[in-house]
Design a protein around this motif. Sequence first.
Motif, short mmCIF file in Angstrom:
data_model
loop_
_atom_site.label_atom_id
_atom_site.label_comp_id
_atom_site.label_asym_id
_atom_site.label_seq_id
_atom_site.Cartn_x
_atom_site.Cartn_y
_atom_site.Cartn_z
N LEU A 109 0.81 -1.22 0.00
CA LEU A 109 0.00 0.00 0.00
C LEU A 109 0.85 1.26 0.00
N SER A 110 1.94 1.26 0.75
CA SER A 110 2.79 2.45 0.80
C SER A 110 3.38 2.74 -0.57
N HIS B 103 0.71 4.02 -2.91
CA HIS B 103 0.42 5.44 -2.67
C HIS B 103 1.45 6.32 -3.36
N ASP B 104 2.72 5.93 -3.28
CA ASP B 104 3.79 6.71 -3.95
C ASP B 104 3.55 6.75 -5.46
N ALA C 18 0.72 6.25 -7.16
CA ALA C 18 -0.47 7.03 -7.50
C ALA C 18 -0.19 8.52 -7.39
N SER C 19 0.52 8.95 -6.35
CA SER C 19 0.82 10.37 -6.16
C SER C 19 1.66 10.92 -7.30
N GLY D 190 -7.55 5.22 -6.22
CA GLY D 190 -7.89 6.18 -5.18
C GLY D 190 -8.81 5.60 -4.14
N LEU E 277 -6.85 3.28 -1.77
CA LEU E 277 -6.00 3.99 -0.80
C LEU E 277 -6.83 4.70 0.25
N GLU E 278 -7.97 5.27 -0.16
CA GLU E 278 -8.82 5.96 0.81
C GLU E 278 -9.40 4.98 1.83
N ARG F 69 -5.35 6.34 3.38
CA ARG F 69 -4.31 7.15 2.73
C ARG F 69 -4.99 8.12 1.76
N LEU G 39 -5.06 10.99 -1.25
CA LEU G 39 -4.37 11.45 -2.44
C LEU G 39 -4.73 12.92 -2.70
#
Length: 553
Positions: A12-13, A16-17, A19-20, A37, A40-41, A45, A47
Amino acid sequence: MLWETFSVVRDLSRLHDIASILIRYGWGDFVRVLGIGTVLERAGRILHWHAQPSEISQLEPAIRVRLALEELGPTFVKLGQVLATRVDLLPPAWIVELEKLQSNVPAVAFELIEAELVALLGKPIDEAFLKFDREPFAAASMAQVHRAELFDGTRVIVKIRRPGIDKKIEADLRILQHFARLIEHDMPEARRYQPTMMVAQFRRSLRREQDLLMEAHNIERFSQNFAGDETVHIPQVFWDYTCSTMNVQEELVGIAGTDLAAVRASGMDMPLLASRGADLVLKMILVHGYFHADPHPGNVIYLPGNRIGMIDFGMVGRLTDYRRQQLVNLLDALAHKDEEAMLQVLMDWTGDGEVDEAKLGYDVSELMFGYDNLQLKDVKIGAMLTEIAGLIRENSLVLPADLTLLFKALITLEGLGQQLDPEFHLVDHLTPFVRGVIAERYTPDALIKRGRRSLKDAFEVVAGLPRDLARLMREARRGHLRIDLDLKRLDQFGQQLDRASNRITMGILTASLVIGSSIVMTVDGWRFMGFIGFLLAFLNSLWVILSIWRSGN
């Protein structure tokens, strides 16, 4: 489905990187389409969907993709470099941009790899090498390289894999595999590109490149293939120091292929270098079927005596004998402007994919027409292969993976030759090789070999016929015999049938409401309910009429 796919918390971490970074470079729609999104939500997390700087939004899409891949790290840089070989999938502007991706990254401090290096050597560094340069002279995404000297005076390079890179690459590969599955599931138009298969091939390629022992074996094989050829120099591997995370090979001391000014100043025969380089790569492809897949100037060293040295054998291509024969047929068709022969090869390459043969044939004819008045020496093989790749792309076809590397190698080879000699023509070197391979097909030994193989295949078919019939009858008796029918447009027909049944149902409900409401209206005290029924019937009628109008049927 998506949440289950990304349920592994450890990714997941990294997700997130990724996707960002994609959002920052203007690919937020892609993140939304895949539902990243939402995933992650749910994991808590957040975005930042509006994090794209205004200057980035002004860039061309290909540039934004390249910048995003560079920031995403080694796995994605390698992915971009692989995509740069897919001339059958991407237009030239994208290929040019992705070719700018560089694997050069800051070196790892020697203190961080010293302990591992000592463990691999089984002794202190000073006992393994007479000299060892602790400052790396090259650092790439997968490994870094140090110069050293053996006790007998031999100059070598020590290539060692970057520590801790394996876990990050594996996480990236898992995420890419999930992306590919989601793309195939949610984007039907992308299925013809077989994204899951492409990621699987990329995984294998990346793992081979990570394995420095595999590179050493590649070097050894090329060395055997060119044994006795005084015009070529392949580095020697020192096996006592070589394993999967480190290899030691001879350092080639000469002029880098990127330094044309130094080559010119040295007095080397540049046309001869171009000629020998072309013959070297063509021999790899058409004779050995085992070739350096990235013969760009950075992987070429020009040695005294106008010899050619090659380095970095992490990425190699392999061709089966059958594929080589197909390639020769294509090149022969190009040389003789034989449309039918070229069309036949392209049809063979499509495999089981659907293709409009009439359109493909017309496009081949148009391509050949452009070369009608050109003499053979004026034909640019690289340009022609690029046009063929465009033709394949426009017809929604996909080249087999082994051929994409080959096309790229030939295109790169012609460009390299023309840098050395403006009068260089790859076709002049290609023609003798093609003629030689074709002539070998009709030697007595080759004819006998093919005849034996054909007889063997025919005998095996006849001998296996009773067994196959017996198996077929057994399956039929057990009730396991199955016939699969692939009916075109069946999915669309099912959707149309589903919509029609919905309309019929709504029509019946509307009629029922009208009849029921009419009855209710005759009962004192219930007229209001009858009015409500008529209103619902009216709304249902509007829905049916609107759906019919929107469908156009």
